[in-house]
Write a protein that holds these residues in place. Sequence first.
Motif, PDB file in Angstrom:
ATOM      1  N   GLU A  82       1.030  -1.139  -0.011  1.00  0.00           N
ATOM      2  CA  GLU A  82      -0.052  -0.014  -0.091  1.00  0.00           C
ATOM      3  C   GLU A  82       0.880   1.243  -0.100  1.00  0.00           C
ATOM      4  O   GLU A  82       1.565   1.471   1.000  1.00  0.00           O
ATOM      5  CB  GLU A  82      -1.019  -0.070   1.043  1.00  0.00           C
ATOM      6  CG  GLU A  82      -1.968  -1.049   1.216  1.00  0.00           C
ATOM      7  CD  GLU A  82      -2.840  -1.003   2.456  1.00  0.00           C
ATOM      8  OE1 GLU A  82      -3.073  -0.063   2.808  1.00  0.00           O
ATOM      9  OE2 GLU A  82      -3.736  -1.963   2.759  1.00  0.00           O
ATOM     10  N   GLN A  83       0.911   2.031  -1.039  1.00  0.00           N
ATOM     11  CA  GLN A  83       1.354   3.254  -1.267  1.00  0.00           C
ATOM     12  C   GLN A  83       0.647   4.026  -2.166  1.00  0.00           C
ATOM     13  O   GLN A  83       0.158   3.687  -3.340  1.00  0.00           O
ATOM     14  CB  GLN A  83       2.825   3.163  -1.640  1.00  0.00           C
ATOM     15  CG  GLN A  83       3.771   2.302  -0.647  1.00  0.00           C
ATOM     16  CD  GLN A  83       5.205   2.710  -0.997  1.00  0.00           C
ATOM     17  OE1 GLN A  83       5.447   4.063  -1.090  1.00  0.00           O
ATOM     18  NE2 GLN A  83       6.179   2.122  -0.872  1.00  0.00           N
ATOM     19  N   PRO A  84       0.651   5.555  -1.830  1.00  0.00           N
ATOM     20  CA  PRO A  84       0.409   6.654  -2.584  1.00  0.00           C
ATOM     21  C   PRO A  84       1.102   6.993  -3.804  1.00  0.00           C
ATOM     22  O   PRO A  84       2.226   6.526  -3.592  1.00  0.00           O
ATOM     23  CB  PRO A  84      -0.030   7.765  -1.736  1.00  0.00           C
ATOM     24  CG  PRO A  84       1.308   7.786  -0.873  1.00  0.00           C
ATOM     25  CD  PRO A  84       1.333   6.217  -0.681  1.00  0.00           C
ATOM     26  N   LEU A  85       0.542   7.286  -4.943  1.00  0.00           N
ATOM     27  CA  LEU A  85       1.339   7.646  -6.110  1.00  0.00           C
ATOM     28  C   LEU A  85       1.003   8.928  -6.502  1.00  0.00           C
ATOM     29  O   LEU A  85      -0.094   9.622  -6.212  1.00  0.00           O
ATOM     30  CB  LEU A  85       0.840   6.739  -7.202  1.00  0.00           C
ATOM     31  CG  LEU A  85       1.140   5.233  -7.168  1.00  0.00           C
ATOM     32  CD1 LEU A  85       0.519   4.360  -8.527  1.00  0.00           C
ATOM     33  CD2 LEU A  85       2.250   4.701  -7.081  1.00  0.00           C
ATOM     34  N   VAL A  86       1.939   9.849  -7.287  1.00  0.00           N
ATOM     35  CA  VAL A  86       1.582  10.955  -7.861  1.00  0.00           C
ATOM     36  C   VAL A  86       1.339  10.946  -9.292  1.00  0.00           C
ATOM     37  O   VAL A  86       2.150  10.439  -9.974  1.00  0.00           O
ATOM     38  CB  VAL A  86       2.894  11.609  -7.420  1.00  0.00           C
ATOM     39  CG1 VAL A  86       2.787  13.269  -8.281  1.00  0.00           C
ATOM     40  CG2 VAL A  86       3.396  11.988  -6.061  1.00  0.00           C
ATOM     41  N   ILE A  87       0.378  11.395  -9.701  1.00  0.00           N
ATOM     42  CA  ILE A  87      -0.275  11.413 -10.972  1.00  0.00           C
ATOM     43  C   ILE A  87      -0.713  12.415 -11.378  1.00  0.00           C
ATOM     44  O   ILE A  87      -1.081  13.345 -10.559  1.00  0.00           O
ATOM     45  CB  ILE A  87      -1.348  10.009 -11.307  1.00  0.00           C
ATOM     46  CG1 ILE A  87      -2.488  10.414 -10.558  1.00  0.00           C
ATOM     47  CG2 ILE A  87      -0.645   8.891 -10.744  1.00  0.00           C
ATOM     48  CD1 ILE A  87      -3.745   9.587 -11.186  1.00  0.00           C
ATOM     49  N   THR A  88      -0.991  12.774 -12.620  1.00  0.00           N
ATOM     50  CA  THR A  88      -2.061  13.833 -13.162  1.00  0.00           C
ATOM     51  C   THR A  88      -2.645  13.225 -14.531  1.00  0.00           C
ATOM     52  O   THR A  88      -2.158  12.368 -14.987  1.00  0.00           O
ATOM     53  CB  THR A  88      -0.987  15.075 -13.528  1.00  0.00           C
ATOM     54  OG1 THR A  88      -1.734  16.171 -13.856  1.00  0.00           O
ATOM     55  CG2 THR A  88      -0.133  14.743 -14.844  1.00  0.00           C
ATOM     56  N   ALA A  89      -3.896  13.903 -14.609  1.00  0.00           N
ATOM     57  CA  ALA A  89      -4.542  13.480 -15.812  1.00  0.00           C
ATOM     58  C   ALA A  89      -3.812  13.942 -17.420  1.00  0.00           C
ATOM     59  O   ALA A  89      -3.293  15.141 -17.014  1.00  0.00           O
ATOM     60  CB  ALA A  89      -6.002  14.020 -15.752  1.00  0.00           C
ATOM     61  N   LEU A  90      -3.932  13.143 -18.183  1.00  0.00           N
ATOM     62  CA  LEU A  90      -3.587  13.736 -19.408  1.00  0.00           C
ATOM     63  C   LEU A  90      -4.581  14.596 -20.066  1.00  0.00           C
ATOM     64  O   LEU A  90      -5.679  14.479 -19.822  1.00  0.00           O
ATOM     65  CB  LEU A  90      -3.186  12.617 -20.472  1.00  0.00           C
ATOM     66  CG  LEU A  90      -1.735  11.642 -19.834  1.00  0.00           C
ATOM     67  CD1 LEU A  90      -1.725  10.468 -20.723  1.00  0.00           C
ATOM     68  CD2 LEU A  90      -0.632  12.609 -19.801  1.00  0.00           C
ATOM     69  N   GLY A  91      -4.121  15.391 -20.814  1.00  0.00           N
ATOM     70  CA  GLY A  91      -5.106  16.465 -21.431  1.00  0.00           C
ATOM     71  C   GLY A  91      -6.148  15.803 -22.203  1.00  0.00           C
ATOM     72  O   GLY A  91      -5.761  15.022 -23.314  1.00  0.00           O
ATOM     73  N   GLY A  92      -7.414  16.100 -21.986  1.00  0.00           N
ATOM     74  CA  GLY A  92      -8.473  15.575 -22.923  1.00  0.00           C
ATOM     75  C   GLY A  92      -8.861  14.259 -22.296  1.00  0.00           C
ATOM     76  O   GLY A  92     -10.099  13.592 -22.788  1.00  0.00           O
ATOM     77  N   SER A  93      -8.517  13.808 -21.327  1.00  0.00           N
ATOM     78  CA  SER A  93      -8.800  12.326 -20.600  1.00  0.00           C
ATOM     79  C   SER A  93     -10.252  12.622 -20.041  1.00  0.00           C
ATOM     80  O   SER A  93     -10.736  13.614 -19.603  1.00  0.00           O
ATOM     81  CB  SER A  93      -8.060  12.025 -19.528  1.00  0.00           C
ATOM     82  OG  SER A  93      -8.330  10.827 -19.071  1.00  0.00           O
ATOM     83  N   VAL A  94     -10.843  11.584 -20.182  1.00  0.00           N
ATOM     84  CA  VAL A  94     -12.304  11.150 -19.617  1.00  0.00           C
ATOM     85  C   VAL A  94     -12.037  10.911 -17.852  1.00  0.00           C
ATOM     86  O   VAL A  94     -10.731  10.734 -17.626  1.00  0.00           O
ATOM     87  CB  VAL A  94     -13.051  10.218 -20.194  1.00  0.00           C
ATOM     88  CG1 VAL A  94     -13.305  10.614 -21.641  1.00  0.00           C
ATOM     89  CG2 VAL A  94     -12.508   8.635 -20.242  1.00  0.00           C
ATOM     90  N   SER A  95     -13.165  11.198 -17.266  1.00  0.00           N
ATOM     91  CA  SER A  95     -12.858  10.609 -15.879  1.00  0.00           C
ATOM     92  C   SER A  95     -13.022   9.172 -15.727  1.00  0.00           C
ATOM     93  O   SER A  95     -13.483   8.265 -16.641  1.00  0.00           O
ATOM     94  CB  SER A  95     -13.936  11.465 -15.135  1.00  0.00           C
ATOM     95  OG  SER A  95     -15.374  11.045 -15.397  1.00  0.00           O
TER      96      SER A  95
END
Length: 478
Positions: free
Chosen positions: A121-134
Amino acid sequence: MKNYKSASLIALFTLVLFGCQQTTKINNDPIKATINNSEDAKISQQLAQQALQSNLAYDLVESLTVEVGPRLAGTDKDLQAVDWAIHNLKSLGFDKVYKESVQVPAWSRGKAVASIVSPFEQPLVITALGGSVSTPEKGIQAPIIRFDTLSDLIAASNKDVEGKIVFIDHQTEKHKDGRGYGITVGARSKGAVEAAKKGAMAIVIRSIGTDHDRMAHTGMMRYQEDVPKIPAAAMSIPDAELINGMLKRDPNIIMSLNMSSKNLGVATSYNVIAEVTGHSKPEEIVLIGAHLDSWDEGTGAIDDGAGVAIVTAAAKLIQDLPKKPARTIRVVLYAAEEVGLVGGKAYAAEHSEELSKHYIAAESDFGAGPVYQIDFNVAPTSFSQIQHQVSAITQIGVALGTNTASGGPDVSMLPKLGVPVASLKQDGTDYFDYHHTPNDTLDKIDPKALAQNVAAYVHFAYMMAQSEVELRPLQPKN
């Protein structure tokens, strides 16, 4: 502040040995070449020296990043940037300042949260790619399947991918010319489509970057109408390494992913244009451009506030000459480059009937590192002549390069329409450390390196405005 060995640069930039002879490369052959010592060249050299001593470009990019900041296409901040540009271009006294409307896709990043829930169990650092759906409101939990490259994903069986979260782990190599980006960026732009074709629930890629900071790099991705749309995100490079460490210990890694990004339809933005009107050939145009929009993570300093400042400051120096150049210098601050070269395509369509009058075009969109080489894309029979025209540019550390220029993203479609282009190539060794991240901020810009860019652009633009060399037709491309 980013270190560009400023002391060495200052010593180089203050050289005023114009009119001397030097060994350089014309058509890639080392020969003894005489620096262009015409009256036009002397004026351009004076302009370059003014540029090296001016703070205007830095003041402009500081103003844009402090007063506007991030300016994602289709947002209120985007329109604020347009107003900023109109105000500043008018204040600088250009002969003409105007804007042209562009329809752009609007998108909201929302939140993006990910973690490994089993077995480590560990958190990750992410970001949405431009134009992505949810994702669905409650998110997704699924096993990870890892691929080295996009090609490996394409070659995989549907059975192996179905119901999983695809992880493409293609590392971007660091190069001065940024060529590593072109090798890996397909995972970002095409990965969601290829993963969805095989039944994946989502895709999370290793960021297309060259840093080791725990922040993710965003950027545009694409969907295909006949393929299901799945959520697409990028994770920080340290988190990609973390997952690799986990996979060494257990192949059954479960990821939780929750994203609320949303497409908002179409909005209106603008290409902002300023002109220095030519005195004898005003209908002929030398275009120098940059893009006004940015991603919403940082303040858009190197991408592309620096470019906006470089071309604006260069044109301002020419605007203030006692006698205007022969051709018109046109500054184009393009809309919505980040979301698909939208402003560049709109400009080419809007100005299709006058593209035959565009003498040459160039765009600054690779940060604020020093310009180290100038390439052209002109008629092969004119290449040596046009290199000689700009040969004094070597005195500020810019080598004469090849005849294979693309011109920059927003002008890259112009050569196929017959317009010659040039690329003033910047040192991008560290560019992809900051590209499309929260770390794209003003402190990454060295004012001396920025001033050298302005010197290169003002020399190029003025000499092109005065040139008598016929640059067309271009070399046919296979």
